[in-house]
Write a protein that holds these residues in place. Structure first.
Motif, PDB file in Angstrom:
ATOM      1  N   SER A   1      34.662 -58.659  -7.017  1.00  0.00           N
ATOM      2  CA  SER A   1      34.650 -58.082  -8.365  1.00  0.00           C
ATOM      3  C   SER A   1      33.248 -57.669  -8.786  1.00  0.00           C
ATOM      4  CB  SER A   1      35.234 -59.077  -9.375  1.00  0.00           C
ATOM      5  OG  SER A   1      34.425 -60.233  -9.467  1.00  0.00           O
TER       6      SER A   1
ATOM      7  N   ASP B   1      37.624 -59.307 -14.227  1.00  0.00           N
ATOM      8  CA  ASP B   1      36.755 -58.300 -14.828  1.00  0.00           C
ATOM      9  C   ASP B   1      35.469 -59.002 -15.252  1.00  0.00           C
ATOM     10  OD1 ASP B   1      35.444 -56.333 -16.165  1.00  0.00           O
ATOM     11  OD2 ASP B   1      37.036 -55.916 -17.621  1.00  0.00           O
TER      12      ASP B   1
ATOM     13  N   GLN C   1      32.958 -58.150 -16.877  1.00  0.00           N
ATOM     14  CA  GLN C   1      32.517 -57.911 -18.241  1.00  0.00           C
ATOM     15  C   GLN C   1      33.255 -58.788 -19.256  1.00  0.00           C
ATOM     16  OE1 GLN C   1      29.922 -56.066 -18.863  1.00  0.00           O
ATOM     17  NE2 GLN C   1      29.733 -55.542 -16.685  1.00  0.00           N
ATOM     18  N   GLU C   2      34.444 -59.278 -18.875  1.00  0.00           N
ATOM     19  CA  GLU C   2      35.234 -60.099 -19.781  1.00  0.00           C
ATOM     20  C   GLU C   2      35.058 -61.593 -19.521  1.00  0.00           C
ATOM     21  OE1 GLU C   2      36.889 -58.920 -22.378  1.00  0.00           O
ATOM     22  OE2 GLU C   2      36.160 -56.927 -21.818  1.00  0.00           O
ATOM     23  N   ASN C   3      34.314 -61.925 -18.479  1.00  0.00           N
ATOM     24  CA  ASN C   3      34.123 -63.332 -18.150  1.00  0.00           C
ATOM     25  C   ASN C   3      33.205 -64.008 -19.166  1.00  0.00           C
ATOM     26  OD1 ASN C   3      32.338 -65.511 -16.523  1.00  0.00           O
ATOM     27  ND2 ASN C   3      34.408 -65.426 -15.688  1.00  0.00           N
ATOM     28  N   ARG C   4      33.569 -65.230 -19.586  1.00  0.00           N
ATOM     29  CA  ARG C   4      32.799 -65.927 -20.623  1.00  0.00           C
ATOM     30  C   ARG C   4      31.379 -66.233 -20.180  1.00  0.00           C
ATOM     31  NH1 ARG C   4      37.152 -70.431 -22.913  1.00  0.00           N
ATOM     32  NH2 ARG C   4      38.669 -68.942 -23.760  1.00  0.00           N
TER      33      ARG C   4
ATOM     34  N   ARG D   1      29.367 -63.009 -20.257  1.00  0.00           N
ATOM     35  CA  ARG D   1      29.095 -62.592 -21.636  1.00  0.00           C
ATOM     36  C   ARG D   1      28.044 -63.490 -22.287  1.00  0.00           C
ATOM     37  NH1 ARG D   1      35.045 -62.044 -24.110  1.00  0.00           N
ATOM     38  NH2 ARG D   1      33.850 -61.669 -26.032  1.00  0.00           N
TER      39      ARG D   1
ATOM     40  N   SER E   1      24.648 -62.669 -20.647  1.00  0.00           N
ATOM     41  CA  SER E   1      24.192 -61.351 -21.072  1.00  0.00           C
ATOM     42  C   SER E   1      23.699 -61.366 -22.521  1.00  0.00           C
ATOM     43  CB  SER E   1      25.326 -60.330 -20.925  1.00  0.00           C
ATOM     44  OG  SER E   1      25.752 -60.258 -19.583  1.00  0.00           O
ATOM     45  N   LYS E   2      24.274 -62.280 -23.323  1.00  0.00           N
ATOM     46  CA  LYS E   2      23.890 -62.366 -24.734  1.00  0.00           C
ATOM     47  C   LYS E   2      22.559 -63.094 -24.918  1.00  0.00           C
ATOM     48  CE  LYS E   2      25.577 -64.055 -29.220  1.00  0.00           C
ATOM     49  NZ  LYS E   2      26.716 -64.714 -29.927  1.00  0.00           N
TER      50      LYS E   2
END
Length: 355
Positions: A134, A200, A202-205, A208, A211-212
Motif C-alpha cells: 500500500s 489506504d 492516507q486514512e490510517n490513524r 494521520r 503527518s499532523k
C-alpha cells in the motif's frame, strides 16, 4: 525454596539474551550487507538456522530444564510445579525420574508455544505484505524495516509477557478472560476470512497522527527513516511504514501472548518460545512473501487454532480431569495447521478472469 533459583533464572535468561544478540548480529550480517532484495535462498537458509536453534533449545530444556528454576529437590519441584500449573504426575521417592518428567513437560510446553506463535506470525505476514504494497515500498528496503520492527517487537513482547504473568499469578480468573477473548477473535477471523483486505495509507490513524505532528517528506529518501532539509529533520514515509509494522505487532501480541499462556504459565518459557518465533519471522517473511497467497485456507486454520486454544483455557480443569495433556494440544495444533496447508494445495483458489 533454595534462593539460588534467582541466580539460576538470571544466568539462564542472561545467557539466552546474549545468544539472541549474537544470532541477530549473524542474521543482520547475512541480510543487511547491501541495500538489496533478500533472495529466496538466503531466506530459506536463515529460516532453517532459526528453526534449528529453536529445536536445539528444546533439547536443552529436556536435559537441563530444571536448572532454570534451580529444581534440585522434591520441595522445590512441587512448589514450581504448583506455581506454574504444570500438568504432570511426579514419582514419589524418585527425584531423578520426577525431574526428568518435569524437564520433558517443560520442553514440550516450550515447543508447543513456539509452534503456536510461529503459526500466528503467518497472519502477521499477510498484514506486512499489505502495508508494504500500500505504501509502494521498494522490496530492497523491506529488510531494514523488518530489522527495526523485530527489535521493537522483542522489547514489547518482554514487557507484555511479564506483565501478563504477574496478572495471572495475582488474578487466576484472567485466564478465563483470555480464553473468551481468543474464542471471540477466532470466530471473527473465520467470519471475515474471505474479505479482501485493503489499506489506504492516507486514512490510517498512525499516518494521520504522524503527518499532523511531524514534518514528513513527500517521498522515500534512499531508504532512510529521517532526512534533513535546510537544517530541519523530516521523517520519511519509510518511517511511517516502520511505525505501522510496529503497531501491527503490538496488536498481534494481544492474540499470541494469551494463546501461549494457554500452554504454559511459566513466563520464561512463554518468553523463550515467543522470541524464537519472532526472530524467525523476518526470514519467514522473505520465504513466504511471494507464495503466501497460495495458502488461502490458512486464515480459516488460524481461526480454528485460536478457537481451540481459547476453549482449552476455558475448559482447563475439565480437560485436565480426563487426562488431556500438552502433547494432545500439540498434536491438535499441528493437525489444524497441516490440514489448512494441505487443503490450500489440494484445492487451489480459482483466480478471477484477467488476474
Amino acid at each position: 525454596m533454595d534462593t539460588s533459583f534467582l541466580t539460576n533464572e538470571f544466568l539462564f535468561f542472561g545467557g539466552f539474551l546474549i545468544f539472541i544478540a549474537l544470532m541477530l548480529a549473524l542474521d543482520l550480517g547475512i541480510f543487511s550487507k547491501k541495500n538489496e532484495v533478500v533472495s529466496f535462498k538466503a531466506a530459506a537458509i536463515m529460516s532453517s538456522i532459526w528453526v534449528f536453534f529453536a529445536l536445539a533449545f528444546y533439547v536443552l530444556l529436556r536435559i537441563w530444564g530444571n536448572e532454570l528454576h534451580s529444581v534440585h529437590d522434591f520441595e522445590t519441584l512441587m512448589e514450581v510445579t504448583e506455581k506454574h500449573m504444570h500438568d504432570i504426575t511426579l514419582i514419589p521417592g524418585d527425584l531423578a525420574a520426577s525431574i526428568q518428567v518435569y524437564n520433558n513437560n517443560l520442553a514440550l510446553e516450550y515447543l508447543t508455544g513456539y509452534v503456536v506463535e510461529y503459526a500466528l506470525s503467518v497472519d502477521n505476514i499477510f498484514v506486512m505484505v499489505l502495508i508494504f504494497s500500500s505504501f509502494g515500498v521498494d522490496p530492497k528496503h523491506y529488510h531494514k524495516v523488518l530489522v527495526w520492527g523485530i527489535l521493537g517487537a522483542v522489547f514489547f513482547r518482554f514487557v507484555f509477557i511479564f506483565i501478563g504473568a504477574a496478572l495471572i499469578s495475582r488474578f487466576d480468573w484472567i485466564l478465563y478472560v483470555f480464553g473468551a477473548f481468543l474464542v471471540y477473535t477466532g470466530i471473527m477471523m473465520f467470519i471475515n476470512r474471505n474479505q479482501e483486505e485493503t489499506m489506504d495509507p492516507q486514512e490510517n490513524r498512525i499516518v494521520r497522527f504522524a503527518s499532523k505532528h511531524f514534518s514528513v517528506t513527500p517521498g522515500f529518501v534512499n531508504g532512510n527513516f529521517f532526512h534533513k532539509i535546510d537544517g530541519k529533520t523530516f521523517i520519511t514515509p519509510l518511517f511511517l511504514v516502520l511505525l505501522m509494522i510496529e503497531s501491527t505487532d503490538i496488536i498481534f501480541a494481544v492474540d499470541s501472548i494469551p494463546a501461549i499462556f494457554s500452554v504454559t504459565q511459566d513466563p520464561y518459557i512463554v518468553f523463550f518460545s515467543n522470541i524464537f518465533a519472532i526472530l524467525g519471522l523476518r526470514s519467514m517473511f522473505f520465504l513466504l512473501v511471494n507464495i503466501i497467497h497460495k495458502f488461502h485456507y490458512l486464515k480459516a486454520g488460524l481461526s480454528f487454532l485460536l478457537i481451540f486454544i481459547g476453549a482449552k483455557m476455558l475448559l482447563h480443569g475439565q480437560l485436565a480431569a480426563i487426562g488431556f495433556t500438552t502433547m494432545h494440544s500439540l498434536i491438535i495444533i499441528l493437525g489444524i495447521l497441516a490440514g489448512s496447508v494441505i487443503l490450500s494445495l489440494v484445492f487451489p483458489k480459482k483466480e478471477a478472469a484477467g488476474e
